[in-house]
Design a protein around this motif. Structure first.
Motif: not given
Length: 318
Positions: A22-36
């Motif tokens: 259920y976890t995306a193996g890749w995220l767009p930069r616009q989303i990845a910057r918020y991962a925490s």
């Protein structure tokens, strides 16, 4: 038949609740910057991971739901055969027991349509993406559509609230003889309350591949107002609602479909257009407007003209 009586999918993954599922193996930069890491109710907590895994097969003179797995907050309503013009086609509504999507939510939906099956999929209401202080939310949708199968997926609006961060990936594997009709409508926020493109990031990826993995087409959407204005001429211009509509098929010529969609949209008075998909594998359209009711009506008209061309019946009033 009670949905609880349906068997588990014998060819399914051994652990649908494994984080890698259920976890995306890749995220767009616009989303990845918020991962925490979320301080309260982190990813994987009860109610934070929603899973749907469905299979449909042609049995006798109609399509049946033959396998079904669900994990709250995602679930489905009982399939209804409510289209008088297509009594063989079940209509299945995706539901959520939560009021909306919040930070740290991870959803995954898998649908397999066997050869010759036909199914209509929708949602019960708009998907509301609530304000977020940490992390992001995501939904992964996978469709596998067999030869001669017909799939419609027309969910309700997605409404990203202030400071929300959301990523959706729709991955379709379609047999060359299959037909897939997809629609999506995104609002720029709670427009009636004066919120307009106040979300942090809304990103989507749609990719369609053949059974051999060959890419048919890929359509990304990257909306991140704090980084770059989304109101320019190449994005949403000055509009608050955008709808996308895709038809992957070999039943009718791609140009015929695109022209029919274009002519229909020209009567709506909205900013809209249609074109041919790569390799002439179908057609697509995009619609811009300021009122969700207007855009929804235009999308329904487009769906209607496509249905008449592909299966010879009108679109039902949903």
């Amino acid at each position: 038949m009670d949905l609880a009586e349906l068997g588990d999918r014998s060819d399914g993954p051994p652990d649908r609740l494994a984080p890698a599922r259920y976890t995306a193996g890749w995220l767009p930069r616009q989303i990845a910057r918020y991962a925490s890491v979320v301080d309260m109710l982190p990813v994987g907590s009860p109610g934070k991971v929603g899973v749907l895994d469905l299979a449909f097969e042609r049995i006798g003179d109609r399509t049946e739901l033959t396998a079904h797995y669900q994990k709250a907050p995602l679930h489905i309503a009982r399939p209804l055969y409510d289209d008088p013009e297509r009594p063989d086609m079940p209509s299945v509504m995706f539901l959520s027991s939560s009021g909306g999507v919040i930070q740290g939510d991870r959803y995954r939906i898998d649908v397999t349509c066997g050869a010759g099956s036909s199914v209509h999929l929708s949602t019960a209401a708009a998907t509301r993406i609530y304000r977020m202080d940490q992390d992001y939310a995501s939904q992964l949708v996978n469709f596998s559509v067999g030869p001669g199968a017909y799939l419609e997926y027309l969910p309700g609006h997605t409404i990203p609230y202030v400071d929300s961060r959301y990523y959706q990936r729709i991955a379709v594997t379609a047999d060359p003889e299959a037909t897939v009709v997809l629609g999506e409508t995104v609002m720029g926020g709670r427009l009636a309350r004066g919120e307009r493109h106040a979300y942090a990031a809304y990103c989507g990826d749609l990719e369609v591949r053949g059974p051999n993995g060959q890419l048919v087409f890929y359509d990304p959407m990257r909306l991140a107002p704090p980084e770059r204005a989304v109101t320019g001429p190449a994005v949403l211009a000055g509009f608050g609602v955008v709808a996308s509509f895709y038809v992957v098929t070999c039943v009718r010529p791609a140009r015929e479909l695109a022209d029919a969609m274009h002519d229909t949209l020209a009567t709506t008075g909205l900013r809209a257009g249609a074109g041919v998909l790569p390799g002439e594998r179908g057609a697509w359209a995009r619609i811009l407007g300021d009122r969700s009711l207007d855009v929804t009506a235009a999308l329904h008209l487009t769906w209607d003209v496509v249905r008449r061309l592909l299966i010879g019946v009108p679109a039902p009033d949903r």
